[in-house]
Design an enzyme around this catalytic site. Structure first.
Site, PDB file in Angstrom:
ATOM      1  N   HIS A  19      35.562 -36.609  27.257  1.00 39.93           N
ATOM      2  CA  HIS A  19      34.859 -35.584  27.400  1.00 39.93           C
ATOM      3  C   HIS A  19      33.790 -35.358  26.167  1.00 39.93           C
ATOM      4  O   HIS A  19      33.965 -35.824  25.065  1.00 39.93           O
ATOM      5  CB  HIS A  19      35.825 -34.456  27.371  1.00 39.93           C
ATOM      6  CG  HIS A  19      35.363 -33.054  27.525  1.00 39.93           C
ATOM      7  ND1 HIS A  19      34.892 -32.122  26.530  1.00 39.93           N
ATOM      8  CD2 HIS A  19      35.425 -32.211  28.573  1.00 39.93           C
ATOM      9  CE1 HIS A  19      34.197 -31.000  26.921  1.00 39.93           C
ATOM     10  NE2 HIS A  19      34.586 -31.028  28.304  1.00 39.93           N
ATOM     11  N   ASP A  31      43.224 -36.858  22.533  1.00 39.52           N
ATOM     12  CA  ASP A  31      42.763 -35.401  23.021  1.00 39.52           C
ATOM     13  C   ASP A  31      43.417 -35.275  24.312  1.00 39.52           C
ATOM     14  O   ASP A  31      43.537 -35.785  25.485  1.00 39.52           O
ATOM     15  CB  ASP A  31      41.247 -35.940  23.616  1.00 39.52           C
ATOM     16  CG  ASP A  31      40.572 -34.477  24.642  1.00 39.52           C
ATOM     17  OD1 ASP A  31      41.498 -33.685  25.034  1.00 39.52           O
ATOM     18  OD2 ASP A  31      39.517 -34.817  24.844  1.00 39.52           O
ATOM     19  N   GLN A  61      43.827 -32.255  28.984  1.00 39.27           N
ATOM     20  CA  GLN A  61      44.255 -32.461  30.443  1.00 39.27           C
ATOM     21  C   GLN A  61      45.657 -33.088  30.530  1.00 39.27           C
ATOM     22  O   GLN A  61      46.280 -33.431  31.388  1.00 39.27           O
ATOM     23  CB  GLN A  61      43.387 -33.602  31.081  1.00 39.27           C
ATOM     24  CG  GLN A  61      41.947 -33.089  31.226  1.00 39.27           C
ATOM     25  CD  GLN A  61      41.756 -31.637  31.866  1.00 39.27           C
ATOM     26  OE1 GLN A  61      42.556 -31.196  32.528  1.00 39.27           O
ATOM     27  NE2 GLN A  61      40.804 -31.099  31.516  1.00 39.27           N
ATOM     28  N   LYS A 115      44.499 -24.244  29.511  1.00 36.70           N
ATOM     29  CA  LYS A 115      44.449 -24.943  30.573  1.00 36.70           C
ATOM     30  C   LYS A 115      46.030 -25.201  30.890  1.00 36.70           C
ATOM     31  O   LYS A 115      46.388 -25.853  31.670  1.00 36.70           O
ATOM     32  CB  LYS A 115      43.969 -26.427  30.251  1.00 36.70           C
ATOM     33  CG  LYS A 115      42.442 -26.568  30.319  1.00 36.70           C
ATOM     34  CD  LYS A 115      41.908 -27.825  29.849  1.00 36.70           C
ATOM     35  CE  LYS A 115      40.558 -27.914  29.166  1.00 36.70           C
ATOM     36  NZ  LYS A 115      39.431 -27.465  30.252  1.00 36.70           N
ATOM     37  N   CYS A 165      31.012 -32.391  31.809  1.00 35.57           N
ATOM     38  CA  CYS A 165      30.895 -32.649  30.378  1.00 35.57           C
ATOM     39  C   CYS A 165      31.613 -34.239  29.793  1.00 35.57           C
ATOM     40  O   CYS A 165      31.860 -34.165  28.870  1.00 35.57           O
ATOM     41  CB  CYS A 165      31.953 -31.586  29.436  1.00 35.57           C
ATOM     42  SG  CYS A 165      31.549 -29.909  29.800  1.00 35.57           S
TER      43      CYS A 165
HETATM   44  N1  7TS Z   1      38.870 -32.514  26.320  1.00 33.48           N
HETATM   45  C1  7TS Z   1      39.087 -32.881  27.588  1.00 33.48           C
HETATM   46  C2  7TS Z   1      39.707 -34.011  28.068  1.00 33.48           C
HETATM   47  C3  7TS Z   1      38.879 -31.699  28.439  1.00 33.48           C
HETATM   48  O1  7TS Z   1      38.801 -31.787  29.606  1.00 33.48           O
HETATM   49  C4  7TS Z   1      38.224 -30.885  27.900  1.00 33.48           C
HETATM   50  C5  7TS Z   1      37.661 -29.350  28.718  1.00 33.48           C
HETATM   51  C6  7TS Z   1      37.983 -30.539  26.498  1.00 33.48           C
HETATM   52  C7  7TS Z   1      38.214 -31.529  25.816  1.00 33.48           C
HETATM   53  C8  7TS Z   1      37.753 -29.437  25.792  1.00 33.48           C
HETATM   54  O2  7TS Z   1      38.437 -28.248  25.968  1.00 33.48           O
HETATM   55  P1  7TS Z   1      38.004 -26.673  25.434  1.00 33.48           P
HETATM   56  O3  7TS Z   1      39.253 -25.860  25.843  1.00 33.48           O
HETATM   57  O4  7TS Z   1      37.853 -26.999  23.774  1.00 33.48           O
HETATM   58  O5  7TS Z   1      36.722 -26.341  26.070  1.00 33.48           O
HETATM   59  N2  7TS Z   1      37.597 -29.614  30.144  1.00 33.48           N
HETATM   60  C9  7TS Z   1      36.833 -28.973  30.903  1.00 33.48           C
HETATM   61  C10 7TS Z   1      36.695 -29.456  32.245  1.00 33.48           C
HETATM   62  O6  7TS Z   1      36.954 -30.680  32.648  1.00 33.48           O
HETATM   63  N3  7TS Z   1      35.814 -28.396  32.943  1.00 33.48           N
HETATM   64  O7  7TS Z   1      35.719 -27.327  31.967  1.00 33.48           O
HETATM   65  C11 7TS Z   1      36.177 -27.815  30.828  1.00 33.48           C
END
Ligand code: 7TS
Length: 421
Positions: free
Chosen positions: A136, A213, A216, A239, A377
């Site tokens: 990501h 990370d 997910q 999430k 992303c």
């Molecule tokens: N890393 C991964 C693997 C992610 O899927 C996401 C967000 C992030 C980091 C960033 O997370 P945040 O909460 O700091 O924004 N992924 C997604 C997605 O897949 N669709 O919208 C956000």
């Protein structure tokens, strides 16, 4: 989800009562364009159970106060609840100590914190940071920024045609210049579950710490940071059925101890004079300013909710729905899965003929189905697979096989519409 040891939170004998679970999520009663909402965009953000929503209301109605400073009753209550979440998250991740749990805004901020603080202190010209081709953007750009500043190089482990990391290439990339390895537990674009435990051991043999990370990963199974032996683990509350604006950085105490603060301000200090500032102890050294108190307390309610369902029961249910989705979608003519990894969790990405993903998303929306369409992303992954965008269906504890059927019918309808038949 496989390969992840559940740390005593699961109740493997209990199957998930999905009808009851669905009743816990008020938003699932909504209709969209007159159709029942089918929410398959959980990788972007998951919905919140009533227990979390009510915990936020309770906090604002009866406990609202700043933490770690007041001697008055409300401040004590708020501080206890805030710190209670830290204890719950320590349990969720099986961290050795509560001071290894730092509250931040989300996965993005957690990674930026490590890149800035650890990377800023340790990276020098000629050093290398290793990431993978399935990151990501939030596990690319913070490393790019610090590498540029320090004259270090970002090295990228390739991904094969199935969407798995090429291990031989990873091993070749590790070397005496490697100062950090940063990897996704689960890819948000492909669904790949990476063999992070083995990869962490490999990095450690090369003398490099590892950040996982877990944006997910954490929502879909138990994570045992001591078993994984990762040095840092990041995830986002939103999430994992919790509020937005909150995330967690786990870090090994020894590393966090020697890292400089990320931000300066209130709460992260012990004494301040104009000549010198003495920083607070862990984890407060990394929690400058008034944090998202309500959000952290809400995350505590989310962790409690998930523990009540049983992490193993949730993971088993999601795996079943996911396996059904992979099988059912493969039967829709012209569907091509993007990513067919050896181990998959929580989501499936695909294209349908040459119809643009956004057009499919719009047609599905008319059916009340929420999916994510676009590059997720993760633009380098899209480039690797030669597609500008995919449709992504991502699952949570409340999704069902029946919803997958509606998705498949929606796709068949989209296909007919575009074929003009
Ligand atoms: N890393 C991964 C693997 C992610 O899927 C996401 C967000 C992030 C980091 C960033 O997370 P945040 O909460 O700091 O924004 N992924 C997604 C997605 O897949 N669709 O919208 C956000």
């Amino acid at each position: 989800m496989q390969q992840v040891k559940i740390s005593g939170w699961g109740r493997p004998d209990d199957a998930l009562d999905v009808a009851r679970v669905r009743g816990d999520f008020p938003v699932l009663d909504e209709t969209v364009h007159g159709k029942p909402l089918i929410y398959l965009d959980n990788a972007a953000t998951a919905h919140k159970p009533r227990a979390v929503i009510q915990r936020l209301v309770q906090y604002y109605e009866t406990e609202n106060s700043n933490i770690h400073r007041g001697v008055h009753r409300l401040s004590e209550i708020a501080t206890l609840a805030y710190e209670g979440t830290r204890a719950a998250v320590r349990g969720l991740l099986n961290a050795a100590e509560e001071r290894e749990i730092v509250f931040v805004r989300g996965t993005t901020e957690a990674i930026n914190l490590v890149a800035r603080s650890y990377g800023g202190a340790h990276l020098q010209a000629g050093d290398e940071v290793v990431i993978s081709a399935m990151e990501h953007h939030s596990n690319i750009v913070p490393w790019q920024l610090i590498c540029q500043e320090k004259g270090a190089t970002l090295r990228v482990i390739p991904v094969d045609d199935r969407g798995d990391i090429v291990m031989e290439a990873y091993h070749r990339l590790l070397g005496p210049r490697t100062r950090m390895v940063a990897l996704p537990h689960v890819s948000n674009a492909l669904g790949t579950v990476n063999p992070v435990k083995a990869m962490i051991a490999d990095a450690h043999r090369a003398g490099a710490p590892v950040l996982i990370d877990g944006a997910q990963g954490a929502p879909h199974a138990g994570v045992d940071v001591q078993d994984l032996d990762c040095d840092f683990y990041a995830f986002s509350s939103h999430k994992l059925y919790g509020p937005t604006g909150v995330g967690v950085l786990y870090g090994k105490a020894g590393l966090l101890e020697e890292m400089p603060p990320y931000q300066g301000g209130g709460d992260m200090i012990l004494t301040v004079s104009f000549e010198e500032t003495e920083y607070n102890v862990l984890p407060y050294k990394f929690e400058a300013g008034t944090p998202n108190i309500a959000g952290v307390i809400g995350l505590g309610a989310a962790v409690e909710y998930l523990a009540g369902l049983g992490l193993e029961a949730v993971a088993a249910h999601e795996d079943r729905v996911l396996a059904y989705a992979v099988e059912r979608l493969t039967r829709v003519p012209d569907v091509r899965l993007v990513g067919t990894p050896e181990h998959r969790a929580s989501l499936v990405s695909f294209v349908l003929g040459d119809i643009h993903a956004h057009d499919i998303g719009t047609i599905l929306d008319q059916e009340g189905i929420a999916v994510r369409t676009g590059h997720h992303c993760a633009m380098p992954v899209m480039e690797r697979f030669g597609v500008p965008a995919t449709v992504r269906a991502s699952f949570a504890c409340y999704n069902t096989e029946a919803e997958v059927d509606v998705l498949a019918e929606g796709l068949e309808k989209a296909r007919r519409l575009f074929a003009g038949v």
